[in-house]
Design a protein around this motif. Structure first.
Motif, mmCIF file in Angstrom:
data_model
loop_
_atom_site.group_PDB
_atom_site.id
_atom_site.type_symbol
_atom_site.label_atom_id
_atom_site.label_comp_id
_atom_site.label_asym_id
_atom_site.label_seq_id
_atom_site.Cartn_x
_atom_site.Cartn_y
_atom_site.Cartn_z
ATOM 1 N N TRP A 229 10.283 0.897 -3.844
ATOM 2 C CA TRP A 229 10.255 2.400 -4.154
ATOM 3 C C TRP A 229 10.267 3.252 -2.950
ATOM 4 O O TRP A 229 9.685 3.085 -2.048
ATOM 5 C CB TRP A 229 9.574 2.924 -5.468
ATOM 6 C CG TRP A 229 8.018 2.313 -5.051
ATOM 7 C CD1 TRP A 229 7.022 3.211 -4.543
ATOM 8 C CD2 TRP A 229 7.300 1.291 -5.366
ATOM 9 N NE1 TRP A 229 5.793 2.726 -4.382
ATOM 10 C CE2 TRP A 229 6.132 1.329 -5.022
ATOM 11 C CE3 TRP A 229 7.838 -0.003 -5.572
ATOM 12 C CZ2 TRP A 229 5.042 0.261 -4.921
ATOM 13 C CZ3 TRP A 229 6.726 -1.047 -5.847
ATOM 14 C CH2 TRP A 229 5.601 -0.722 -5.385
ATOM 15 N N GLY A 230 10.863 4.235 -2.863
ATOM 16 C CA GLY A 230 10.704 5.395 -1.723
ATOM 17 C C GLY A 230 11.311 6.547 -2.102
ATOM 18 O O GLY A 230 11.596 6.983 -3.187
ATOM 19 N N PHE B 159 2.811 5.255 -1.265
ATOM 20 C CA PHE B 159 2.659 6.846 -1.895
ATOM 21 C C PHE B 159 1.776 6.970 -2.748
ATOM 22 O O PHE B 159 1.524 8.207 -3.394
ATOM 23 C CB PHE B 159 4.061 6.831 -2.759
ATOM 24 C CG PHE B 159 5.211 7.083 -1.855
ATOM 25 C CD1 PHE B 159 5.889 8.380 -1.205
ATOM 26 C CD2 PHE B 159 5.907 5.699 -1.421
ATOM 27 C CE1 PHE B 159 6.881 8.239 -0.658
ATOM 28 C CE2 PHE B 159 7.188 5.795 -0.551
ATOM 29 C CZ PHE B 159 7.788 6.995 -0.052
ATOM 30 N N GLY B 160 0.950 5.665 -3.044
ATOM 31 C CA GLY B 160 -0.273 6.091 -3.686
ATOM 32 C C GLY B 160 -0.695 4.730 -4.343
ATOM 33 O O GLY B 160 0.122 3.557 -3.994
ATOM 34 N N ASP B 161 -1.617 4.569 -5.523
ATOM 35 C CA ASP B 161 -1.909 3.553 -6.227
ATOM 36 C C ASP B 161 -0.503 3.280 -7.134
ATOM 37 O O ASP B 161 -0.202 4.029 -7.886
ATOM 38 C CB ASP B 161 -3.037 3.674 -7.172
ATOM 39 C CG ASP B 161 -4.437 3.777 -6.348
ATOM 40 O OD1 ASP B 161 -4.473 3.052 -5.094
ATOM 41 O OD2 ASP B 161 -5.185 4.583 -6.714
ATOM 42 N N SER B 162 0.039 2.038 -6.869
ATOM 43 C CA SER B 162 1.181 1.819 -7.487
ATOM 44 C C SER B 162 0.968 0.541 -8.464
ATOM 45 O O SER B 162 0.513 -0.300 -8.126
ATOM 46 C CB SER B 162 2.287 1.497 -6.399
ATOM 47 O OG SER B 162 2.430 2.820 -5.606
ATOM 48 N N THR B 163 1.931 0.636 -9.425
ATOM 49 C CA THR B 163 2.067 -0.696 -10.441
ATOM 50 C C THR B 163 3.396 -0.747 -10.757
ATOM 51 O O THR B 163 4.220 0.131 -11.247
ATOM 52 C CB THR B 163 1.374 -0.373 -11.536
ATOM 53 O OG1 THR B 163 -0.198 -0.334 -11.280
ATOM 54 C CG2 THR B 163 1.288 -1.754 -12.537
ATOM 55 N N ALA C 215 4.792 0.001 -0.515
ATOM 56 C CA ALA C 215 5.931 0.416 -1.399
ATOM 57 C C ALA C 215 6.889 -0.522 -2.046
ATOM 58 O O ALA C 215 8.067 -0.207 -2.069
ATOM 59 C CB ALA C 215 6.511 1.777 -1.072
ATOM 60 N N TRP C 216 6.595 -1.642 -2.101
ATOM 61 C CA TRP C 216 7.432 -2.838 -2.797
ATOM 62 C C TRP C 216 6.475 -3.922 -3.222
ATOM 63 O O TRP C 216 5.220 -3.933 -2.862
ATOM 64 C CB TRP C 216 8.206 -3.448 -1.611
ATOM 65 C CG TRP C 216 7.328 -4.047 -0.399
ATOM 66 C CD1 TRP C 216 7.055 -3.232 0.934
ATOM 67 C CD2 TRP C 216 6.855 -5.160 -0.259
ATOM 68 N NE1 TRP C 216 6.335 -4.097 1.676
ATOM 69 C CE2 TRP C 216 6.270 -5.353 0.970
ATOM 70 C CE3 TRP C 216 6.768 -6.526 -1.200
ATOM 71 C CZ2 TRP C 216 5.632 -6.658 1.470
ATOM 72 C CZ3 TRP C 216 6.068 -7.720 -0.507
ATOM 73 C CH2 TRP C 216 5.614 -7.629 0.684
ATOM 74 N N ALA C 217 7.131 -4.698 -4.157
ATOM 75 C CA ALA C 217 6.058 -5.667 -5.054
ATOM 76 C C ALA C 217 6.945 -6.916 -5.531
ATOM 77 O O ALA C 217 7.978 -6.518 -5.859
ATOM 78 C CB ALA C 217 5.060 -5.189 -5.848
ATOM 79 N N TRP C 218 6.651 -8.029 -5.290
ATOM 80 C CA TRP C 218 7.182 -9.211 -5.982
ATOM 81 C C TRP C 218 6.724 -9.219 -7.346
ATOM 82 O O TRP C 218 5.548 -9.341 -7.522
ATOM 83 C CB TRP C 218 7.160 -10.420 -5.177
ATOM 84 C CG TRP C 218 8.053 -10.772 -4.137
ATOM 85 C CD1 TRP C 218 7.703 -10.660 -2.528
ATOM 86 C CD2 TRP C 218 9.588 -11.090 -4.453
ATOM 87 N NE1 TRP C 218 9.043 -10.846 -2.139
ATOM 88 C CE2 TRP C 218 9.919 -11.452 -3.059
ATOM 89 C CE3 TRP C 218 10.203 -11.435 -5.371
ATOM 90 C CZ2 TRP C 218 11.325 -11.713 -2.631
ATOM 91 C CZ3 TRP C 218 11.542 -11.610 -5.227
ATOM 92 C CH2 TRP C 218 12.152 -11.994 -3.659
ATOM 93 N N VAL C 219 7.408 -9.487 -8.629
ATOM 94 C CA VAL C 219 6.841 -9.505 -9.833
ATOM 95 C C VAL C 219 7.376 -11.017 -10.135
ATOM 96 O O VAL C 219 8.596 -11.341 -10.107
ATOM 97 C CB VAL C 219 7.617 -8.598 -10.540
ATOM 98 C CG1 VAL C 219 7.118 -8.984 -12.178
ATOM 99 C CG2 VAL C 219 7.253 -7.304 -10.286
ATOM 100 N N GLU C 220 6.341 -11.829 -10.315
ATOM 101 C CA GLU C 220 6.446 -13.173 -10.501
ATOM 102 C C GLU C 220 6.435 -13.724 -11.786
ATOM 103 O O GLU C 220 5.926 -13.049 -12.813
ATOM 104 C CB GLU C 220 5.459 -14.044 -9.630
ATOM 105 C CG GLU C 220 5.466 -13.580 -8.164
ATOM 106 C CD GLU C 220 6.088 -14.393 -7.236
ATOM 107 O OE1 GLU C 220 6.597 -15.534 -7.587
ATOM 108 O OE2 GLU C 220 6.162 -14.201 -6.092
#
Length: 430
Positions: free
Chosen positions: A14-15, A53-57, A77-82
């Motif tokens: 996200w960005g 950008f903040g606490d992100s989920t 501002a990115w995350a792998w969802v496993e």
């Protein structure tokens, strides 16, 4: 943005881009990278290295709406969802500091009353869903993907917008017009897999934009983590396995200025060894190499590539390749050589309308001078290639015709068949 996808995980990013209107009568202008600290209080807005950008989920839910996976971060501002299931449809959302990111009506760059373009409400919203790929050991279901070559400057209209610096791709604000704005709704659902071209490196531009490519395409997170999947640095080579029967192989055909004795990245020792391993066996029905520069080209601006013909085509023969995709020349061409189909689809944004002059030397069977993207559909032993030049008034695709060397009109789809009985081997490449 859905930056990457496999049978059991997804990379979500996200960005944001920031815009300013210095006077009520002026159009919105993008805030360039150099002005972000003063105007916005940030150094970056997109990519792997973007400040959080903040606490992100990131939440991923199944068809019933139940959340089946989630991951939180405050550092990026990115995350792998496993832990996802193969060949399964999911919806997802990103929550930042308690609010859903990118929710509601979006603003796009659209025609305005003054005959130019400006940011305004679009009446559209993101549809955040994806379908995981089949397991690498399972038969490949029908697959559809788009090959888009040389996609140009995107939504940038003219000098009155005055928004995008030198447009070299060396800064984040350069990417708004050509990549994120025109493809944002697609990128929210479909990952983009790049092939490095001459405008991405020092081949053509005054500087090498490799660092920016690595950042914005999340190359390190996507291609350095799985053993055998890639050969990275300098240069970008990787493979994608979609089920048991389809494998796409990205080949970096740009110049190599870092290695003595190798003109191109695919001639460099460690990349060459990786390519030899990838194409060492004929164990996948559709092993499809894709690169920026084509092996065979009838012009009008480029000719057959001797390095590719000498160094890569013998490997394609060992690997059972029947279809090869490329861009670079800003038109559409099909060449048929030794039972293999070579396609140039390089008019995604810029077009050369002059007819090619070297049809015989390039073994050309079809060509067209129209802007387009290429829809590829693989179904069992058949691959259908359909160039699409736009949308008709009812929203259906406008299929692009081509010409034979003899001047006959050729209508899509162009079909490639493979009737071989291919030996199967278990693969863990994802």
């Amino acid at each position: 943005m859905l930056a990457d996808l496999a049978h059991d995980r997804a990379l979500v990013t996200w960005g944001a881009f920031y815009f300013v209107r210095y006077h009520p009568d002026q159009r919105w202008a993008i805030v360039e990278d150099a002005d972000l600290p003063e105007l916005v209080g940030r150094r970056t807005c997109i990519g792997t290295e973007a400040e959080p950008f903040g606490d992100s989920t990131v939440e991923v839910a199944d068809a019933s709406g139940a959340v089946v996976a989630q991951v939180s971060t405050a550092e990026r501002a990115w995350a792998w969802v496993e832990g996802l299931e193969p060949d399964t449809e999911y919806v997802y959302r990103v929550i930042v500091d308690g609010e859903e990111w990118g929710a509601g009506e979006l603003w796009d760059t659209l025609p305005d009353r003054r005959g130019g373009y400006d940011l305004m409400p679009s009446g559209r919203a993101y549809d955040l869903r994806f379908r995981t790929w089949p397991h690498p050991d399972d038969p490949t279901p029908r697959l559809r993907f788009v090959a888009l070559g040389d996609y140009g400057v995107g939504v940038r209209s003219d000098s009155e917008v005055g928004e995008l610096g030198d447009h070299s791709g060396g800064e984040d604000d350069d990417w708004y017009s050509s990549y994120y704005a025109p493809y944002r709704y697609v990128l929210a659902r479909v990952p983009f897999f790049p092939a490095i071209g001459n405008h991405d490196t020092g081949d053509t531009e005054l500087s090498d934009d490799g660092r920016q490519l690595e950042d914005n395409f999340h190359l390190t997170q996507r291609f350095r983590s799985t053993a055998g999947r890639s050969s990275v640095g300098p240069g970008l080579f990787y493979r994608l396995r979609y089920g048991r029967d389809v494998e796409l192989v990205a080949i970096d055909t740009s110049l190599d200025s870092s290695s003595e004795g190798a003109r191109r990245h695919f001639q460099t020792g460690h990349h060459r060894a990786w390519l030899e391993e990838v194409f060492s066996t004929d164990d996948v029905r559709w092993r499809i190499p894709f690169s920026h520069h084509p092996a065979y080209c009838a012009g009008p601006s480029h000719v057959n590539d001797e390095d590719i013909c000498e160094d890569l085509i013998p490997l394609f023969g060992k690997g059972g390749v029947r279809l090869v995709l490329a861009g670079h020349e800003h038109n559409f061409q099909i060449s048929e050589v030794d039972g293999r189909t070579y396609v140039i689809s390089g008019a995604g944004g810029k077009l050369r309308e002059n007819p090619p002059q070297n049809l015989e030397a390039a073994c050309t069977t079809a060509w067209s001078g129209q802007c387009h993207l290429l829809l590829v559909e693989i179904d069992g032993a058949e691959a259908r290639l359909t160039p699409v030049s736009g949308l008709l008034p009812d929203g259906s695709p406008h299929l692009m015709t081509a010409m034979s060397p003899q001047g006959q009109v050729l209508r899509p789809p162009f079909v490639v068949t493979d009737s071989r009985v291919v030996p199967r081997s278990v693969s863990t490449n994802t």
